[in-house]
Scaffold this motif. Sequence first.
Motif, PDB file in Angstrom:
ATOM      1  N   PRO A   1      -0.857  17.728  -7.343  1.00 17.54           N
ATOM      2  CA  PRO A   1      -1.790  18.716  -6.776  1.00 17.54           C
ATOM      3  C   PRO A   1      -2.362  18.322  -5.418  1.00 17.54           C
ATOM      4  N   THR A   2      -2.230  17.053  -5.004  1.00 22.12           N
ATOM      5  CA  THR A   2      -2.768  16.652  -3.701  1.00 22.12           C
ATOM      6  C   THR A   2      -1.687  16.516  -2.633  1.00 22.12           C
TER       7      THR A   2
ATOM      8  N   ALA B   1       9.347  17.065  -2.448  1.00 15.83           N
ATOM      9  CA  ALA B   1       8.440  18.197  -2.232  1.00 15.83           C
ATOM     10  C   ALA B   1       7.960  18.720  -3.575  1.00 15.83           C
ATOM     11  N   PRO B   2       7.035  17.991  -4.223  1.00 14.79           N
ATOM     12  CA  PRO B   2       6.588  18.375  -5.570  1.00 14.79           C
ATOM     13  C   PRO B   2       5.785  19.670  -5.546  1.00 14.79           C
ATOM     14  N   TRP B   3       5.758  20.347  -6.694  1.00 11.78           N
ATOM     15  CA  TRP B   3       4.899  21.504  -6.840  1.00 11.78           C
ATOM     16  C   TRP B   3       3.445  21.065  -6.726  1.00 11.78           C
TER      17      TRP B   3
ATOM     18  N   GLY C   1      -4.136   7.085  -3.055  1.00  8.35           N
ATOM     19  CA  GLY C   1      -4.938   6.057  -2.419  1.00  8.35           C
ATOM     20  C   GLY C   1      -5.789   5.230  -3.346  1.00  8.35           C
ATOM     21  N   SER C   2      -5.966   5.643  -4.594  1.00  2.00           N
ATOM     22  CA  SER C   2      -6.799   4.893  -5.531  1.00  2.00           C
ATOM     23  C   SER C   2      -6.314   5.140  -6.945  1.00  2.00           C
ATOM     24  N   ASP C   3      -6.556   4.159  -7.798  1.00  2.00           N
ATOM     25  CA  ASP C   3      -6.095   4.282  -9.189  1.00  2.00           C
ATOM     26  C   ASP C   3      -7.104   5.098  -9.980  1.00  2.00           C
TER      27      ASP C   3
ATOM     28  N   ASN D   1       2.341   8.730  -1.668  1.00  2.00           N
ATOM     29  CA  ASN D   1       2.071   9.243  -0.325  1.00  2.00           C
ATOM     30  C   ASN D   1       2.016  10.761  -0.374  1.00  2.00           C
ATOM     31  N   ASP D   2       0.859  11.351  -0.094  1.00  2.00           N
ATOM     32  CA  ASP D   2       0.700  12.793  -0.225  1.00  2.00           C
ATOM     33  C   ASP D   2       1.383  13.583   0.883  1.00  2.00           C
TER      34      ASP D   2
END
Length: 638
Positions: free
Chosen positions: A140-141, A152-154, A190-192, A224-225
């Motif tokens: 989602p991000t 290229a995820p949904w 970037g964070s768990d 990596n978003d």
Amino acid sequence: MTPYHGAFYSMRDWPSASSLILVALFLLLVPVKAALGAGSPPVIDAGPNKVLAFPARDLTLFGHATDPENDPLRVAWTMTSGPAAVTFSAPWALATTVTFATTGTYTFQLTVSDATSVVTSSVTVAVNPASSQTAFYVDPTYVGTGIGTAAAPWRSFVDGNPNYAAQWNAINGALASNDVIVYFSARNAGSDTPEEIVGTVSVRRTDTSTHRLTLDGMSKYNTNDSAPSWLDYAGASKMRIRGNRSNGNPVYFSLGWYDRDPFYQAWNGGQGGKFDYVTMRGFEVTGVSGRVTWGGSYSVLEYIWSHDVTDEGAAVQFAAAVTDYPNCVDMGRSHDITVRNIVVERVRGEALYMAGTYLLTQFGGCPSYGNTHSDILIENNTIRYPGQNGGEGDGIDLKAGLMNVTVRGNVVQNSSGGTAHGLVAEGVFSGRTNYLFEGNRLFNGNGSGISLTGQNGTVVRNNIIYGMGAAGIRSAAMGSFGCIDVAAYNNTIYNNGTGIAISSTNTIKVNNNLVVGNGSGGSSSGSTNIASDYNLWAPSKATWSEGTHSLIRQSTSGVMVNPDGANFQLTSDSPAIDVGVDLSFTGFDSAFDGLPRPQGMAWDIGAYEFGSTPSSPTNFRLSGGSRLRHPHVVYRPS
């Protein structure tokens, strides 16, 4: 010598274990009278061949065994061929989890003895790599335009998103020819911390093949978003699905599918939406309508964390087989259903509700429909504070008509709301229930620890039950549906309203139970054939006639190490040591924590053998939707 130690949750190596060795050991158990050909052999089968694909590692084997004379059966699963060692959660039981570390083809043998005959049956499991599945991806991000690929995820996968129809068209098209897995990013880049979806993730499977659809929120994450790169993940975070009602429409669940929603019934031809071969694993589900609902055969629900649900009903619910009386519309019987390693806490209504139907029409039951779902394993789940946010608060609720059910290694704490039970089972309309409740810890609830009605062939063994407002174990009737052929073996029952309460029960065996510090020992009414012996009662026994080997003590001290602190180990001089009866012929020979029985000259009374390791609720890690799993029994190939 026994064919296996049957150690509950213990780690025991069998170097070069083979079916030939197992059968030979079984034969050592067969008494001399076997040569005279007494009785007919059991009828067994090991179930259909199965397929598992990584990253899932666990698979359930459901064996079946019946004996013409209803003799007690000893059961053992072994691996007869395979590329690497596997572990069994319970090789002594018909339903067991097998955990795999290596891909390949495995063969397992089910061996069953009735003390006069030994019968075997085999099943093959193909364990495939994760790459064998067609994969889709959700993050989602992600900042780009998603098409469901790793690159290229949904971005959205909830009901009503603009790509919803295209997403499910792609998934169903792929299922026609292959297994499919949908990876949801388990953590932020970037964070768990968990990724989050707000809304409803609804399964819309239209493909009817035997290819498995897996929704996985725990095994991978995008690093990596802007330029996606996916890595395997073994941390505690899970994709979070937060249920809400922001779209203004009724929302009955956040993950799965629902058989009684009018929308889904219209979409599915008016019938309940039961989808076979679906696995949902590794999601955190919460919020106003943060429920998990599903239905269908060969289904798996595992590593789910459902918490702080404030509306709608049972937090985790399996679909009914038939609509309520008087309509009684057939929505389909299901089989091969697994719920394992989930955590449910602070929810509205029951924590885990396995619907079928009800025994009585006045409650909406359809007795003419008969029995409902079968082959169900509920294993190693943790439930805390069901009913805290309103509604009924049973921990595990097994509705009527379910058959071949195993409930093992679960923790149920603080069932609240009315007379909520830790575990309630309504039984069947005809035939044998074949229920096994073993190795569970149930405590601090308003109702009974284990409440049974309509049973026929149910075993309750090696459970620890304490601090319940009603009975530790209760067998009774609902309407004309009483209990038949129930067994209570080696349970520890402490500080409940009543120890063991028996009513409307015909034939019950009560052996090796430690019933201490309860408001009363127990009661019986309208029951026949109560065979009770080798138990320890303090400060008073039950009202029925007790055998001569039982111990009745006024003092409750000196029996267990610290029962008020939930340490139910036996003291070194406990009167429960070495005074039990050998029950290995009934199919088990180990303690709650896996220590083989006996450790001394004879079996001990209660769930523990002296020398056992303590296992208190504080040993279970509840944060992040995971928990400390009991170790398994290891088997290596020949």
